[in-house]
Write an enzyme that holds these catalytic residues in place. Structure first.
Site, PDB file in Angstrom:
ATOM      1  N   LYS A 112       2.726   7.277   0.606  1.00 49.02           N
ATOM      2  CA  LYS A 112       4.072   7.830   0.850  1.00 49.02           C
ATOM      3  C   LYS A 112       4.352   9.050  -0.011  1.00 49.02           C
ATOM      4  O   LYS A 112       5.007   9.980   0.437  1.00 49.02           O
ATOM      5  CB  LYS A 112       5.142   6.766   0.577  1.00 49.02           C
ATOM      6  CG  LYS A 112       5.272   5.767   1.706  1.00 49.02           C
ATOM      7  CD  LYS A 112       6.542   4.952   1.597  1.00 49.02           C
ATOM      8  CE  LYS A 112       6.513   3.809   2.595  1.00 49.02           C
ATOM      9  NZ  LYS A 112       7.156   2.612   2.080  1.00 49.02           N
ATOM     10  N   LYS A 192      -2.160   0.967  11.493  1.00 53.03           N
ATOM     11  CA  LYS A 192      -1.364  -0.235  11.745  1.00 53.03           C
ATOM     12  C   LYS A 192      -0.091   0.152  12.517  1.00 53.03           C
ATOM     13  O   LYS A 192       0.393   1.272  12.388  1.00 53.03           O
ATOM     14  CB  LYS A 192      -1.010  -0.930  10.425  1.00 53.03           C
ATOM     15  CG  LYS A 192       0.059  -0.247   9.650  1.00 53.03           C
ATOM     16  CD  LYS A 192       0.715  -1.134   8.605  1.00 53.03           C
ATOM     17  CE  LYS A 192       1.882  -0.337   8.039  1.00 53.03           C
ATOM     18  NZ  LYS A 192       2.642  -0.873   7.009  1.00 53.03           N
ATOM     19  N   LYS A 195       6.757   1.834  12.694  1.00 49.57           N
ATOM     20  CA  LYS A 195       7.806   2.669  13.280  1.00 49.57           C
ATOM     21  C   LYS A 195       7.628   4.140  12.889  1.00 49.57           C
ATOM     22  O   LYS A 195       7.775   5.036  13.710  1.00 49.57           O
ATOM     23  CB  LYS A 195       9.161   2.145  12.783  1.00 49.57           C
ATOM     24  CG  LYS A 195      10.348   2.867  13.310  1.00 49.57           C
ATOM     25  CD  LYS A 195      10.938   2.204  14.528  1.00 49.57           C
ATOM     26  CE  LYS A 195      12.092   3.026  15.037  1.00 49.57           C
ATOM     27  NZ  LYS A 195      13.228   2.332  15.487  1.00 49.57           N
TER      28      LYS A 195
HETATM   29  P1  TYM Z   1       8.327  -3.909   6.713  1.00 48.17           P
HETATM   30  O1  TYM Z   1       9.781  -3.801   6.974  1.00 48.17           O
HETATM   31  O2  TYM Z   1       7.503  -2.681   6.858  1.00 48.17           O
HETATM   32  O3  TYM Z   1       7.703  -5.013   7.638  1.00 48.17           O
HETATM   33  C1  TYM Z   1       8.270  -6.306   7.757  1.00 48.17           C
HETATM   34  C2  TYM Z   1       7.174  -7.346   7.937  1.00 48.17           C
HETATM   35  O4  TYM Z   1       6.384  -7.054   9.088  1.00 48.17           O
HETATM   36  C3  TYM Z   1       5.010  -6.988   8.694  1.00 48.17           C
HETATM   37  N1  TYM Z   1       4.346  -5.944   9.498  1.00 48.17           N
HETATM   38  C4  TYM Z   1       3.161  -6.103  10.085  1.00 48.17           C
HETATM   39  N2  TYM Z   1       2.326  -7.158  10.151  1.00 48.17           N
HETATM   40  C5  TYM Z   1       1.181  -6.989  10.846  1.00 48.17           C
HETATM   41  N3  TYM Z   1       0.844  -5.836  11.470  1.00 48.17           N
HETATM   42  C6  TYM Z   1       1.660  -4.751  11.428  1.00 48.17           C
HETATM   43  N4  TYM Z   1       1.336  -3.623  12.062  1.00 48.17           N
HETATM   44  C7  TYM Z   1       2.881  -4.850  10.708  1.00 48.17           C
HETATM   45  N5  TYM Z   1       3.911  -3.994  10.458  1.00 48.17           N
HETATM   46  C8  TYM Z   1       4.795  -4.683   9.701  1.00 48.17           C
HETATM   47  C9  TYM Z   1       5.043  -6.596   7.224  1.00 48.17           C
HETATM   48  O5  TYM Z   1       3.843  -6.945   6.559  1.00 48.17           O
HETATM   49  C10 TYM Z   1       6.227  -7.390   6.737  1.00 48.17           C
HETATM   50  O6  TYM Z   1       5.855  -8.729   6.476  1.00 48.17           O
HETATM   51  N6  TYM Z   1       8.264  -3.943   1.713  1.00 48.17           N
HETATM   52  C11 TYM Z   1       8.513  -4.726   2.896  1.00 48.17           C
HETATM   53  C12 TYM Z   1       9.913  -5.282   2.975  1.00 48.17           C
HETATM   54  C13 TYM Z   1      10.309  -6.154   1.817  1.00 48.17           C
HETATM   55  C14 TYM Z   1       9.843  -7.458   1.561  1.00 48.17           C
HETATM   56  C15 TYM Z   1      10.556  -7.880   0.385  1.00 48.17           C
HETATM   57  C16 TYM Z   1       8.926  -8.300   2.164  1.00 48.17           C
HETATM   58  C17 TYM Z   1      11.221  -5.819   0.862  1.00 48.17           C
HETATM   59  N7  TYM Z   1      11.374  -6.873   0.012  1.00 48.17           N
HETATM   60  C18 TYM Z   1      10.339  -9.115  -0.160  1.00 48.17           C
HETATM   61  C19 TYM Z   1       8.706  -9.551   1.600  1.00 48.17           C
HETATM   62  C20 TYM Z   1       9.404  -9.966   0.454  1.00 48.17           C
HETATM   63  C21 TYM Z   1       8.306  -3.838   4.108  1.00 48.17           C
HETATM   64  O7  TYM Z   1       8.452  -2.641   4.040  1.00 48.17           O
HETATM   65  O8  TYM Z   1       8.084  -4.538   5.267  1.00 48.17           O
END
Ligand code: TYM
Length: 331
Positions: A112, A192, A195
């Site tokens: 990022k 992967k 969005k």
């Molecule tokens: P985020 O918002 O990008 O994604 C949310 C969840 O979806 C999963 N995910 C995927 N799994 C498999 N293949 C993909 N292409 C894919 N895209 C997204 C992510 O692994 C996630 O589980 N940093 C985190 C948000 C967060 C969080 C937390 C998660 C903030 N605090 C505390 C767990 C615990 C994030 O950006 O996820």
């Protein structure tokens, strides 16, 4: 006592197939067995700026996605991060035990930060807030996709460092990453599904919109003519079929692909139809909720109130351990 499970998702609009297969689908299953807390992490979504006007709709859309796919406020706590200010307080306190070097070696930070000439500190400190989200609820496990693994390892390190410095307070949370669905690839087949890369299939989109997306999916690059034999093992469309088709149907697709008997466009049409069918009940539920946003707000208010009780308990303990309940100490 039931194990506590916590997870979060950034509000960038409706959930996509990666979110669903990597996270939401499992969250729904876990609700019956564990004490679950699900969070819409709006404060994570602003780490690198963003349009303030979009946040409200994105939060509401994600809350609707949560409820439409089956997260149930009767079984779980569902809330928005900024409604519980203890998240940012704990994150600030964790700054005291987190080495900058650990933050700088995070892959997501490295990726990022390249997008900025002047890197916002939020991009670096992002995983500290994530650790605070999790540890505020003393979660035993966090179900996430593969991309979050490193952040969860750092969460364990932060818990360990805090416990060493201030006394046993936090558990060492387990990352719960499902095999096979930890990393769903995007429609480009290269990165992967995400969005920000515009390579997603939204879970609640109408049938036409799903088809518009799926038809752009990249397939086996060596399959040029319709009757060329295909290689399902390198085709992301085939991989996605595995989540929606019955074993028998999947074997049929594999066989026909290898023989060049089904063309890629037909195969994509089949996938698009399976996705549309599988998510029809979710679309219906989402439409009901869109028509009744006050019900969604009620659920989020109730979730925030329940989450606050847990968060406040942890913060009383943390402030005491760190010497920040100084008034009580003077008396
Ligand atoms: P985020 O918002 O990008 O994604 C949310 C969840 O979806 C999963 N995910 C995927 N799994 C498999 N293949 C993909 N292409 C894919 N895209 C997204 C992510 O692994 C996630 O589980 N940093 C985190 C948000 C967060 C969080 C937390 C998660 C903030 N605090 C505390 C767990 C615990 C994030 O950006 O996820």
């Amino acid at each position: 006592m039931k194990k506590r499970i916590f997870s979060g998702m950034q509000p960038s609009g409706e959930a996509h197939l990666g979110n669903y297969l990597g996270a939401l689908r499992r969250w729904v299953e876990m609700q019956d067995e564990f004490d679950c807390v699900w969070c819409i992490v709006d404060q994570h979504a602003i780490t690198a700026g963003g349009d303030p006007k979009e946040i409200a709709t994105n939060v509401l859309d994600l809350a609707i996605s949560f409820l439409a796919v089956g997260l149930d406020p009767e079984k779980s706590i569902i809330f928005v991060q900024s409604d519980v200010p203890e998240h940012t307080e704990l994150a600030w306190l964790f700054n005291a035990v987190t080495p900058v070097g650990d933050l700088e070696r995070m892959t997501q930070f490295k990726d990022k930060s390249q997008r900025f000439e002047s890197i916002p500190a939020g991009v670096l400190n992002y995983p500290i807030l994530q650790a605070a989200d999790i540890l505020l609820y003393k979660a035993d496990g966090v179900p996430v996709g593969e991309d979050q693994k490193q952040h969860l390892e750092l969460t364990r390190d932060i818990a360990r460092k805090f416990n060493t410095a201030y006394g046993e307070t936090f558990p060492e949370t387990e990352p719960l990453i499902a095999e096979h669905v930890g990393r769903i690839m995007g429609l480009d087949g290269k990165a992967k599904m995400s969005k920000s890369l515009d390579n997603t299939i939204p879970v609640l989109a109408d049938p036409e919109a799903v088809w518009t997306k799926v038809r752009t999916a990249v397939t086996d690059p060596e399959r040029i003519r319709r009757d060329d034999p295909g290689r399902p093992e390198v085709c992301n469309v085939y991989t996605l079929h595995k989540f929606f088709a019955t074993d028998q149907a999947r074997e049929g697709i594999e066989e026909q692909c290898r023989q060049g008997a089904v063309g890629c466009v037909d195969c994509k049409r089949l996938l698009s139809d399976s996705i549309v069918d599988a998510f029809a009940p979710f679309r219906e539920k989402a439409a009901e909720l869109h028509a009744n946003p006050s019900r969604v707000l009620e659920i989020l208010d109730d979730g925030a109130a329940r989450a606050s009780v847990l968060a406040q308990q942890t913060m009383v303990e943390v402030r005491e351990r760190m010497g920040l309940d100084w008034r009580n100490m003077i008396q």
